[in-house]
Design a protein around this motif. Structure first.
Motif, PDB file in Angstrom:
ATOM      1  N   CYS A 136      -6.833  -6.817 -12.796  1.00  0.00           N
ATOM      2  CA  CYS A 136      -5.414  -7.013 -12.510  1.00  0.00           C
ATOM      3  C   CYS A 136      -5.223  -7.861 -11.256  1.00  0.00           C
ATOM      4  O   CYS A 136      -6.109  -7.948 -10.400  1.00  0.00           O
ATOM      5  N   GLU A 137      -4.055  -8.457 -11.173  1.00  0.00           N
ATOM      6  CA  GLU A 137      -3.659  -9.190  -9.973  1.00  0.00           C
ATOM      7  C   GLU A 137      -2.466  -8.503  -9.330  1.00  0.00           C
ATOM      8  O   GLU A 137      -1.583  -7.982 -10.024  1.00  0.00           O
ATOM      9  N   LEU A 138      -2.461  -8.498  -8.000  1.00  0.00           N
ATOM     10  CA  LEU A 138      -1.321  -7.981  -7.259  1.00  0.00           C
ATOM     11  C   LEU A 138      -0.217  -9.025  -7.234  1.00  0.00           C
ATOM     12  O   LEU A 138      -0.497 -10.228  -7.288  1.00  0.00           O
ATOM     13  N   ASP A 139       1.029  -8.584  -7.140  1.00  0.00           N
ATOM     14  CA  ASP A 139       2.133  -9.540  -7.080  1.00  0.00           C
ATOM     15  C   ASP A 139       2.132 -10.314  -5.766  1.00  0.00           C
ATOM     16  O   ASP A 139       2.669 -11.413  -5.685  1.00  0.00           O
ATOM     17  N   HIS A 140       1.497  -9.740  -4.739  1.00  0.00           N
ATOM     18  CA  HIS A 140       1.286 -10.453  -3.476  1.00  0.00           C
ATOM     19  C   HIS A 140       0.122  -9.768  -2.767  1.00  0.00           C
ATOM     20  O   HIS A 140      -0.146  -8.582  -2.984  1.00  0.00           O
ATOM     21  N   PRO A 141      -0.611 -10.498  -1.903  1.00  0.00           N
ATOM     22  CA  PRO A 141      -1.746  -9.875  -1.207  1.00  0.00           C
ATOM     23  C   PRO A 141      -1.292  -8.681  -0.380  1.00  0.00           C
ATOM     24  O   PRO A 141      -0.215  -8.684   0.218  1.00  0.00           O
ATOM     25  N   GLU A 142      -2.121  -7.636  -0.360  1.00  0.00           N
ATOM     26  CA  GLU A 142      -1.837  -6.489   0.483  1.00  0.00           C
ATOM     27  C   GLU A 142      -3.140  -5.862   0.942  1.00  0.00           C
ATOM     28  O   GLU A 142      -4.201  -6.114   0.362  1.00  0.00           O
ATOM     29  N   THR A 143      -3.077  -5.049   1.976  1.00  0.00           N
ATOM     30  CA  THR A 143      -4.286  -4.431   2.505  1.00  0.00           C
ATOM     31  C   THR A 143      -4.725  -3.283   1.603  1.00  0.00           C
ATOM     32  O   THR A 143      -3.949  -2.769   0.779  1.00  0.00           O
ATOM     33  N   LEU A 144      -5.965  -2.880   1.797  1.00  0.00           N
ATOM     34  CA  LEU A 144      -6.477  -1.730   1.050  1.00  0.00           C
ATOM     35  C   LEU A 144      -5.635  -0.495   1.351  1.00  0.00           C
ATOM     36  O   LEU A 144      -5.348   0.299   0.445  1.00  0.00           O
ATOM     37  N   ALA A 145      -5.233  -0.331   2.607  1.00  0.00           N
ATOM     38  CA  ALA A 145      -4.398   0.816   2.965  1.00  0.00           C
ATOM     39  C   ALA A 145      -3.058   0.766   2.239  1.00  0.00           C
ATOM     40  O   ALA A 145      -2.550   1.789   1.761  1.00  0.00           O
ATOM     41  N   GLU A 146      -2.475  -0.417   2.123  1.00  0.00           N
ATOM     42  CA  GLU A 146      -1.196  -0.555   1.421  1.00  0.00           C
ATOM     43  C   GLU A 146      -1.363  -0.294  -0.070  1.00  0.00           C
ATOM     44  O   GLU A 146      -0.493   0.322  -0.708  1.00  0.00           O
ATOM     45  N   PHE A 147      -2.483  -0.735  -0.634  1.00  0.00           N
ATOM     46  CA  PHE A 147      -2.740  -0.498  -2.051  1.00  0.00           C
ATOM     47  C   PHE A 147      -2.925   0.992  -2.314  1.00  0.00           C
ATOM     48  O   PHE A 147      -2.426   1.526  -3.318  1.00  0.00           O
ATOM     49  N   ALA A 148      -3.640   1.680  -1.433  1.00  0.00           N
ATOM     50  CA  ALA A 148      -3.817   3.125  -1.585  1.00  0.00           C
ATOM     51  C   ALA A 148      -2.477   3.840  -1.485  1.00  0.00           C
ATOM     52  O   ALA A 148      -2.213   4.799  -2.230  1.00  0.00           O
ATOM     53  N   ALA A 149      -1.618   3.371  -0.580  1.00  0.00           N
ATOM     54  CA  ALA A 149      -0.282   3.962  -0.455  1.00  0.00           C
ATOM     55  C   ALA A 149       0.525   3.729  -1.728  1.00  0.00           C
ATOM     56  O   ALA A 149       1.306   4.590  -2.153  1.00  0.00           O
ATOM     57  N   ARG A 150       0.359   2.556  -2.336  1.00  0.00           N
ATOM     58  CA  ARG A 150       1.026   2.253  -3.615  1.00  0.00           C
ATOM     59  C   ARG A 150       0.598   3.266  -4.678  1.00  0.00           C
ATOM     60  O   ARG A 150       1.423   3.816  -5.411  1.00  0.00           O
ATOM     61  N   ALA A 151      -0.721   3.521  -4.742  1.00  0.00           N
ATOM     62  CA  ALA A 151      -1.237   4.482  -5.723  1.00  0.00           C
ATOM     63  C   ALA A 151      -0.690   5.877  -5.456  1.00  0.00           C
ATOM     64  O   ALA A 151      -0.304   6.600  -6.391  1.00  0.00           O
ATOM     65  N   ALA A 152      -0.660   6.279  -4.180  1.00  0.00           N
ATOM     66  CA  ALA A 152      -0.161   7.608  -3.832  1.00  0.00           C
ATOM     67  C   ALA A 152       1.307   7.766  -4.211  1.00  0.00           C
ATOM     68  O   ALA A 152       1.749   8.841  -4.618  1.00  0.00           O
TER      69      ALA A 152
END
Length: 277
Positions: A136-152
């Motif tokens: 998958c591709e993200l709609d815009h670059p983000e940090t690993l911490a931000e991605f984990a927050a997205r999942a949470a």
């Protein structure tokens, strides 16, 4: 109303049983093929709480992702908790049907639903040979911490929450996802050249090896570990929508529901004092 055999035929067209792994146990566990079906409940686990919910709802069919008898059995006696599920369902005329690894490799399948829940754009399968996992591709670059927050935020809440391995500030652009247990897919993840991998049931040694294998040609890999149940529950909503569409097309007027009962087996956790946040 359609008969159970008609509804099962439609479900088998979505998730062909021949696509299941050889060790798997998919298909109809109990139910009269000639019985009429008016209400269907989707859930991840065929446990007693879900059986009770199906009965209270007045469902004629319960569809679960996980099998009831994965390794077979010689008895369905009600003295055993699995036998009790079978007895209760049959007593209340509720059929049980399972779509497991045949739903994992479907298109759309379990990992498509996971990617959709995370608002990721799917670009292809992680393992093309069996259509397992998704890149998958993200709609815009983000940090690993931000991605984990997205999942949470986007996945159902569980006692485990989200575990992360890697530099929280590393930048992600492409990720791989796989619903359910995914640490057998690390070779495919490395070959895909993604920045992070989100799945469930990650074990110590595969994670340790994955985080230590960064090279000049392959940078560090961020790992996001969610609860098994949470990564597969979005499939229930996807599957229910698929059956709704089939019902509308055939004029069946089915009432299709998704269980929101959390059947993840972990009930709570304590963070150790001084543990990293």
């Amino acid at each position: 109303m359609p008969r159970l055999s008609e509804v099962i035929a439609a479900l088998d067209a979505l998730w062909p049983p021949e696509r299941a792994e050889s060790w798997d146990a998919v298909g109809t566990v109990c139910g009269d093929p000639d019985a009429e079906v008016g209400r269907v409940l989707f859930a991840v686990d065929p446990v007693q709480e879900i059986a009770d919910e199906a009965i209270a709802l007045g469902a004629d069919l319960l569809v679960t992702h996980h099998p009831l008898y994965l390794r077979g059995t010689t008895t369905v006696a009600a003295g055993h908790f699995k036998g009790r599920v079978v007895h209760d369902l049959i007593k209340h005329d509720v059929a049980l049907h399972v779509a497991h690894t045949n739903a994992d490799t479907a298109d759309p399948g379990v990992s498509d639903a996971l990617a959709g829940a995370l608002d990721l754009r799917v670009t292809g399968p992680l393992v093309p040979e069996n259509n397992l996992g998704r890149i998958c591709e993200l709609d815009h670059p983000e940090t690993l911490a931000e991605f984990a927050a997205r999942a949470a935020k986007r996945l159902p809440a569980t006692a485990q929450g989200i575990r992360v391995a890697g530099d929280p500030d590393m930048i992600l652009r492409r990720v791989a996802v796989s619903g359910g247990s995914g640490d057998s897919l690390f070779d495919a993840v490395r070959a895909a050249g993604v920045d992070a991998f989100l799945t469930a049931d990650l074990r110590h040694h595969p994670v340790s090896e994955a985080t230590q294998r960064a090279t000049r040609s392959a940078g560090p890999l961020g790992l996001v570990d969610a609860a098994h149940w949470a990564t597969e529950w979005p499939w229930c909503e996807q599957a229910a929508a698929q059956l709704d569409e089939i019902s509308d097309r055939h004029g069946w007027d089915l009432r299709v529901h998704v269980s929101k009962t959390v059947t993840d087996p972990w009930s709570f956790h304590h963070t150790s004092p001084g543990a990293p946040n």
